[in-house]
Motif scaffolding. Structure first.
Motif, mmCIF file in Angstrom:
data_model
loop_
_atom_site.group_PDB
_atom_site.id
_atom_site.type_symbol
_atom_site.label_atom_id
_atom_site.label_comp_id
_atom_site.label_asym_id
_atom_site.label_seq_id
_atom_site.Cartn_x
_atom_site.Cartn_y
_atom_site.Cartn_z
ATOM 1 N N ALA A 1 3.864 4.671 -7.597
ATOM 2 C CA ALA A 1 4.183 4.616 -6.230
ATOM 3 C C ALA A 1 5.222 3.869 -6.081
ATOM 4 O O ALA A 1 5.662 2.760 -6.840
ATOM 5 N N CYS B 1 8.050 1.226 -4.157
ATOM 6 C CA CYS B 1 7.843 0.214 -3.155
ATOM 7 C C CYS B 1 8.466 0.707 -2.059
ATOM 8 O O CYS B 1 9.792 1.306 -1.897
ATOM 9 N N PRO B 2 7.997 0.375 -0.796
ATOM 10 C CA PRO B 2 8.591 0.790 0.608
ATOM 11 C C PRO B 2 9.800 0.044 0.785
ATOM 12 O O PRO B 2 10.727 0.368 1.706
ATOM 13 N N THR C 1 0.943 -1.252 0.052
ATOM 14 C CA THR C 1 0.000 -0.044 -0.067
ATOM 15 C C THR C 1 0.773 1.273 -0.068
ATOM 16 O O THR C 1 2.010 1.161 0.592
ATOM 17 N N ALA C 2 0.290 2.366 -0.724
ATOM 18 C CA ALA C 2 1.196 3.468 -0.685
ATOM 19 C C ALA C 2 0.204 4.686 -1.102
ATOM 20 O O ALA C 2 -0.879 4.596 -1.623
ATOM 21 N N ARG C 3 0.714 5.865 -1.000
ATOM 22 C CA ARG C 3 0.199 7.106 -1.148
ATOM 23 C C ARG C 3 0.765 7.295 -2.521
ATOM 24 O O ARG C 3 2.049 8.000 -2.606
ATOM 25 N N GLN D 1 12.062 0.679 -3.015
ATOM 26 C CA GLN D 1 12.224 1.842 -3.708
ATOM 27 C C GLN D 1 11.924 1.894 -5.342
ATOM 28 O O GLN D 1 12.006 2.863 -5.891
#
Length: 398
Positions: free
Chosen positions: A65, A67-68, A57-59, A71
């Motif tokens: 977006a 990837c947390p 999930t991401a803003r 990146q």
């Protein structure tokens, strides 16, 4: 952007803000990469196996977006319910889900194939309409399983596989529909995502099997109901001698199929308001009598069904209403008046159509007739639905 939308693959409704992303599983700005893995949700909901990038999930920044974990910037937006990759601009253009229903051997799959082929080829190029597959799977499946089989090989279909035979999963075909609209500053294209869900006739042979399709029909924006006029007793005797006569009774009869679909839709899509029409189904339904070529010789010379349909990218209201009233008149001759009673009592928006997908009866060995495919009025039902949605302009006057 709409607050809520519906997935064109699983037909589940969710807020647009809940759209998730899938990592590309390629190196990101940090030099690291996420490991591809199985997606149990995608396997369970759609039977898709294999290893893919992980879901996150991401803003988002538009449709992108990072990837947390690694990146890497991803454009793979996915449905939060079934984890299917959503088409480009999903949630930013109109998204319309269309269910095609009908009895076994009523010609649903042939009609859908010819309709889409006409829009992509002959009709679309002439009338300012553009239709293209919205994903690679639709492009491959429609080309190999539908279009090539009918147009290149001349083979008819043996029937859509019932939902119950595939662990209750059905794969819709998703297309991007574009039409040029006239505005004050000129013309510009407007786009709509169309999801076609082709049910098997067996899925409507009992109330129990109808429930397998509850989610799909309940969330559909429009319904195209395909009926075979030769299943009505009054149309059988004067029909062409080379027309195959289907069974007229039992669970596959037009009245029984319409009744079951109506009973399923009423709890989900009926209008609860206090205005006129309260309690009737709000979903527009196009009632299409296919195989018109089988009864062509019984039509009066001045019948609207014999008239050359108007062209263009607009929906011609007057012509459609003439056809609607003509089919209603024929229903009485075909001893199918109960169909009209059910529709008038339970639907706020319905319209009759008469079409021929092939133009001639197939050969006894289920091949296209030697005269080839000669479709007649196949685009009328879809253009009516799109005009109800506001996606296609109406031509009110003749």
């Amino acid at each position: 952007m709409a607050a809520d939308t519906t997935c064109p693959y699983c037909y589940e409704t969710f807020p647009v803000r809940d759209i998730m992303f899938r990592c590309t599983a390629r190196p990101g700005s940090t030099g690291s990469r996420c490991k591809a893995e199985r997606d149990p949700v995608l396997e369970e909901r759609r039977g898709r196996r294999g290893e893919l990038g992980p879901v996150f999930t991401a803003r988002p920044r538009g449709q992108l977006a990072p990837c947390p974990t690694c990146q890497a910037v991803s454009t793979f937006r996915i449905c939060p319910v079934c984890h299917s990759t959503l088409p480009a601009q999903f949630g930013m253009v109109d998204n319309r889900l269309i269910a095609m229903v009908g009895a076994k051997a009523s010609g649903k799959t042939v009609y859908m194939t010819v309709l889409l082929h006409e829009l992509m080829n002959r009709v679309g190029s002439a009338d300012g309409i553009a239709l293209m597959a919205a994903d690679d799977e639709t492009m491959t499946r429609f080309g190999a399983d539908y279009q090539d089989r009918l147009y290149r090989n001349g083979e008819l279909f043996h029937g859509t596989r019932p939902a119950g035979a595939n662990d209750h999963r059905v794969d819709p075909l998703v297309f991007r529909f574009g039409v040029k609209r006239r505005r004050l500053l000129g013309t510009r294209p407007e786009h709509t995502l169309l999801s076609f869900f082709d049910t098997a006739g067996e899925d409507f042979s009992s109330q129990e099997s109808v429930q397998l399709n509850t989610r799909y029909l309940a969330n559909a924006d429009g319904v195209i109901l395909i009926l075979d006029p030769l299943q009505l007793p009054g149309a059988r005797l004067p029909a062409r001698s080379d027309s195959g006569l289907p069974n007229t009774e039992g669970t596959d009869s037009p009245i029984n199929v319409l009744s079951r679909v109506t009973s399923m839709l009423l709890p989900h899509r009926s209008d609860p308001g206090g205005r006129r029409g309260s309690g009737r189904i709000s979903t527009p339904i196009a009632v299409v009598f296919a195989k018109l070529d089988a009864v062509w010789d019984t039509l009066d010379p001045g019948s609207p069904l014999r008239a050359h349909p108007p062209g263009g990218a607009r929906f011609h209201t007057a012509d459609s209403l003439d056809v609607h009233e003509e089919v209603r008149h024929l229903l009485r001759e075909w001893r199918g008046g109960q169909i009209d009673q059910i529709l008038d009592s339970n639907y706020r928006h319905y319209r009759y159509f008469g079409i021929s997908a092939l133009g001639n009866s197939p050969t006894p060995d289920s091949l296209v007739a030697p005269t080839g495919i000669q479709p007649y009025r196949v685009t009328d039902p879809l253009l009516w639905l799109l005009s109800e949605f506001g996606s296609v302009a109406r031509q009110e006057r003749r």
